[in-house]
Design a protein around this motif. Structure first.
Motif, mmCIF file in Angstrom:
data_model
loop_
_atom_site.group_PDB
_atom_site.id
_atom_site.type_symbol
_atom_site.label_atom_id
_atom_site.label_comp_id
_atom_site.label_asym_id
_atom_site.label_seq_id
_atom_site.Cartn_x
_atom_site.Cartn_y
_atom_site.Cartn_z
ATOM 1 N N VAL A 127 43.844 35.961 51.358
ATOM 2 C CA VAL A 127 42.690 35.848 50.461
ATOM 3 C C VAL A 127 42.463 37.247 49.891
ATOM 4 N N VAL A 128 42.765 37.417 48.624
ATOM 5 C CA VAL A 128 42.726 38.760 48.043
ATOM 6 C C VAL A 128 41.280 39.116 47.720
ATOM 7 N N THR A 129 40.781 40.139 48.384
ATOM 8 C CA THR A 129 39.368 40.498 48.219
ATOM 9 C C THR A 129 39.186 41.658 47.238
ATOM 10 N N GLY A 130 40.285 42.271 46.840
ATOM 11 C CA GLY A 130 40.192 43.403 45.925
ATOM 12 C C GLY A 130 41.526 44.105 45.879
ATOM 13 N N SER A 131 41.498 45.340 45.431
ATOM 14 C CA SER A 131 42.752 46.042 45.187
ATOM 15 C C SER A 131 42.705 47.462 45.726
ATOM 16 N N PHE A 132 43.876 47.989 46.014
ATOM 17 C CA PHE A 132 44.001 49.426 46.205
ATOM 18 C C PHE A 132 43.526 50.120 44.926
ATOM 19 N N SER A 133 43.071 51.343 45.045
ATOM 20 C CA SER A 133 42.780 52.149 43.861
ATOM 21 C C SER A 133 44.079 52.788 43.408
ATOM 22 N N ILE A 134 44.355 52.654 42.131
ATOM 23 C CA ILE A 134 45.650 53.082 41.604
ATOM 24 C C ILE A 134 45.434 54.095 40.480
ATOM 25 N N ARG A 135 46.161 55.202 40.565
ATOM 26 C CA ARG A 135 46.126 56.214 39.513
ATOM 27 C C ARG A 135 47.562 56.489 39.085
ATOM 28 N N GLY A 136 47.782 56.545 37.783
ATOM 29 C CA GLY A 136 49.115 56.869 37.272
ATOM 30 C C GLY A 136 49.024 58.037 36.322
ATOM 31 N N ARG B 259 47.057 59.959 31.592
ATOM 32 C CA ARG B 259 46.582 59.418 32.872
ATOM 33 C C ARG B 259 46.090 57.996 32.664
ATOM 34 N N TRP B 260 46.229 57.159 33.692
ATOM 35 C CA TRP B 260 45.630 55.826 33.647
ATOM 36 C C TRP B 260 45.205 55.447 35.051
ATOM 37 N N GLN B 261 44.372 54.443 35.132
ATOM 38 C CA GLN B 261 43.921 54.000 36.441
ATOM 39 C C GLN B 261 43.531 52.537 36.407
ATOM 40 N N TYR B 262 43.694 51.861 37.514
ATOM 41 C CA TYR B 262 43.161 50.511 37.664
ATOM 42 C C TYR B 262 42.996 50.214 39.144
ATOM 43 N N GLY B 263 42.535 49.016 39.420
ATOM 44 C CA GLY B 263 42.364 48.633 40.818
ATOM 45 C C GLY B 263 40.906 48.616 41.255
ATOM 46 N N SER B 264 40.010 49.087 40.382
ATOM 47 C CA SER B 264 38.599 49.057 40.786
ATOM 48 C C SER B 264 37.906 47.801 40.256
ATOM 49 N N GLU B 265 38.692 46.922 39.590
ATOM 50 C CA GLU B 265 38.125 45.679 39.059
ATOM 51 C C GLU B 265 37.655 44.799 40.222
ATOM 52 N N ALA B 266 36.495 44.186 40.058
ATOM 53 C CA ALA B 266 35.942 43.390 41.162
ATOM 54 C C ALA B 266 36.288 41.915 40.990
ATOM 55 N N PHE B 267 36.853 41.329 42.010
ATOM 56 C CA PHE B 267 37.064 39.892 42.025
ATOM 57 C C PHE B 267 35.726 39.223 42.314
ATOM 58 N N SER B 268 35.671 37.910 42.067
ATOM 59 C CA SER B 268 34.408 37.183 42.195
ATOM 60 C C SER B 268 34.156 36.779 43.642
ATOM 61 N N ARG B 269 32.974 37.158 44.124
ATOM 62 C CA ARG B 269 32.598 36.811 45.497
ATOM 63 C C ARG B 269 32.658 35.290 45.696
ATOM 64 N N ALA B 270 32.129 34.549 44.721
ATOM 65 C CA ALA B 270 32.093 33.082 44.852
ATOM 66 C C ALA B 270 33.514 32.505 44.905
ATOM 67 N N CYS B 271 34.412 33.016 44.069
ATOM 68 C CA CYS B 271 35.785 32.476 44.034
ATOM 69 C C CYS B 271 36.567 32.898 45.282
ATOM 70 N N ILE B 272 36.350 34.125 45.756
ATOM 71 C CA ILE B 272 37.004 34.580 46.990
ATOM 72 C C ILE B 272 36.566 33.686 48.158
ATOM 73 N N ASP B 273 35.243 33.456 48.246
ATOM 74 C CA ASP B 273 34.717 32.606 49.328
ATOM 75 C C ASP B 273 35.290 31.200 49.231
ATOM 76 N N LEU B 274 35.417 30.712 47.998
ATOM 77 C CA LEU B 274 35.948 29.364 47.802
ATOM 78 C C LEU B 274 37.383 29.278 48.341
ATOM 79 N N VAL B 275 38.190 30.285 48.057
ATOM 80 C CA VAL B 275 39.581 30.291 48.534
ATOM 81 C C VAL B 275 39.609 30.331 50.066
ATOM 82 N N ARG B 276 38.799 31.206 50.639
ATOM 83 C CA ARG B 276 38.763 31.349 52.106
ATOM 84 C C ARG B 276 38.288 30.052 52.766
#
Ligand SMILES: [Zn+2]
Length: 413
Positions: A208-217, A325-342
């Motif tokens: 159940v993916v709850t979020g992401s590593f913080s990524i910097r390029g 420089r670029w960055q991603y990984g701080s995007e928030a997944f939906s609490r409701a959808c994460i809970d639904l999957v779990r």
């Protein structure tokens, strides 16, 4: 919540994956189905045929992403979107991306088998050019869809032969007319192989993916000076390749420094000019990547590299500058959808664990325009972006059933 007892057809899902695996084979037994190549077109054509056979209406947007729609009983409601990507790395495997798109199709086929009518429409999407192996950056079409990246800029991106993305789309007949974005979605679900070893090692079939590593390029340019490789004394050399070598080793050491905390850093790409026998190169550009479960961790790694640049300049005699420089990984997944999957996994009696994504996915961009969740599946030894990438249907089917019932619940409300 009590899910009905309908299940996906394991054999049909697997057969579809194996048919996909034959299109665009790699040189070492895996896959090499680059975005907008002839093999990508062949796979798209097959996918579109499958979707039409399943009764879906198919739309192509201006970035060539394919949307296959199964009507809802109230078709004016925003759809539940499910999908991933059908393009692969240059040395890739048959599951990265395809497992998600074809799981979406299998959800629709299963609902058809059982005559289930949902309130909301369900759409299966194949995002164009997720891998970024032919056109950079990766995840480009979902970025345009979400309004993160301008359409005209993306259409003008060129591959190494100078072919623009927009022209390559036209050449394979997938320059669609559906306008980009601005369309309301109920939610977005993406099933994907983990591409790491955790689920397999723990013997758990659903992440159940709850979020992401913080990524910097970053792209770092190393400027040296052309000179003869022979007579030039060592103390007068400004070899850009040597500067790049110091840099690459430094990045690697910084990654090892955060290994205990699960941080990682690497350089995966270098460009060297003139890259010829007999002449010291005047230019190198190195692409560096830093990933960490904590934002502070990734920022610590970037600061550590910045602190090492003066020494690298000194030792190589080269100019060393971070140019992009670029960055991603701080995007928030939906609490409701994460809970639904779990909760869905639990209700189906399928063991699951919470997990962070360590790779980029189209889902990250879609967080800007819809509630999002991802479901990970185990893959053999965690190997991916490698022609040895492999999964078994026993690895994939539990997550596909969680996807089925999560989508069904979401589309029925
Ligand atoms: Zn992928």
């Amino acid at each position: 919540m009590k899910p009905s007892n309908i299940r996906i057809d394991d054999k049909r899902y697997w057969d579809s994956l194996m048919q996909s695996a034959k299109i665009g084979p790699g040189s070492q037994g895996g896959m090499s189905r680059l975005a907008l190549s002839d093999s990508d077109k062949e796979m798209r054509d097959l996918f579109v045929r499958w979707c039409k056979d399943a009764g879906c209406a198919v739309a192509i947007d201006r970035m060539g992403s394919i949307f296959a729609r199964r009507k809802g009983s109230d078709d004016s409601l925003p759809p539940v979107l499910v999908g991933s990507h059908l393009d692969t790395q240059i040395h890739g495997g048959p599951f990265d991306g395809c497992a998600g798109v074809l799981a979406g199709l299998e959800v629709i086929r299963t609902l058809n088998d059982h005559g289930v009518q949902t309130l909301r429409p369900i759409e299966v999407v194949n995002w164009s050019n997720e891998e970024g192996a032919r056109f950079t950056p990766a995840m480009m079409a979902s970025a345009v869809f979400a309004g993160v990246t301008p359409l005209d800029w993306a259409l003008a991106r060129k591959d190494k032969d100078g072919i623009a993305f927009g022209d390559a789309l036209k050449a394979i007949g997938y320059d669609g007319s559906t306008p980009m974005g601005g369309r309301k979605l109920d939610s977005y679900f993406e099933l994907h192989i983990e591409q790491g070893p955790q689920l397999e090692e723990k013997g758990i079939p659903v992440g159940v993916v709850t979020g992401s590593f913080s990524i910097r390029g970053m792209n770092i340019r190393v400027g040296g000076e052309n000179a003869h490789v022979g007579p030039t004394p060592m103390d007068r050399r400004r070899n850009a390749l040597v500067g790049a070598a110091h840099l690459i080793v430094a990045v690697n050491e910084i990654g090892w420094g955060e290994h205990q905390a699960r941080g990682k850093a690497t350089s995966a790409r270098i460009e060297v000019l003139p890259n010829l026998f007999g002449i010291l190169p005047h230019h190198a550009q190195v692409t560096c990547d830093f990933r960490h479960p904590e934002v502070e961790g990734v920022e610590r790694m970037v600061r550590a590299l910045e602190a090492r640049l003066p020494e690298i300049r000194h030792r190589s005699g080269c100019d060393v500058e971070i140019v992009e420089r670029w960055q991603y990984g701080s995007e928030a997944f939906s609490r409701a959808c994460i809970d639904l999957v779990r909760d869905t996994a639990k209700a189906l009696g399928i063991p699951s664990m919470d997990i962070l994504s360590e790779a980029g996915h189209d889902a990250f961009h879609i967080t800007h325009v819809a509630p999002v969740a991802m479901i990970f599946t185990p893959c053999e030894k965690g190997i991916s972006h490698n022609e040895k990438e492999w999964s078994k249907i026993e690895d994939l089917a539990p997550a596909a059933n969680v996807l089925l019932h999560a989508v069904l619940a979401r589309a029925s409300r």
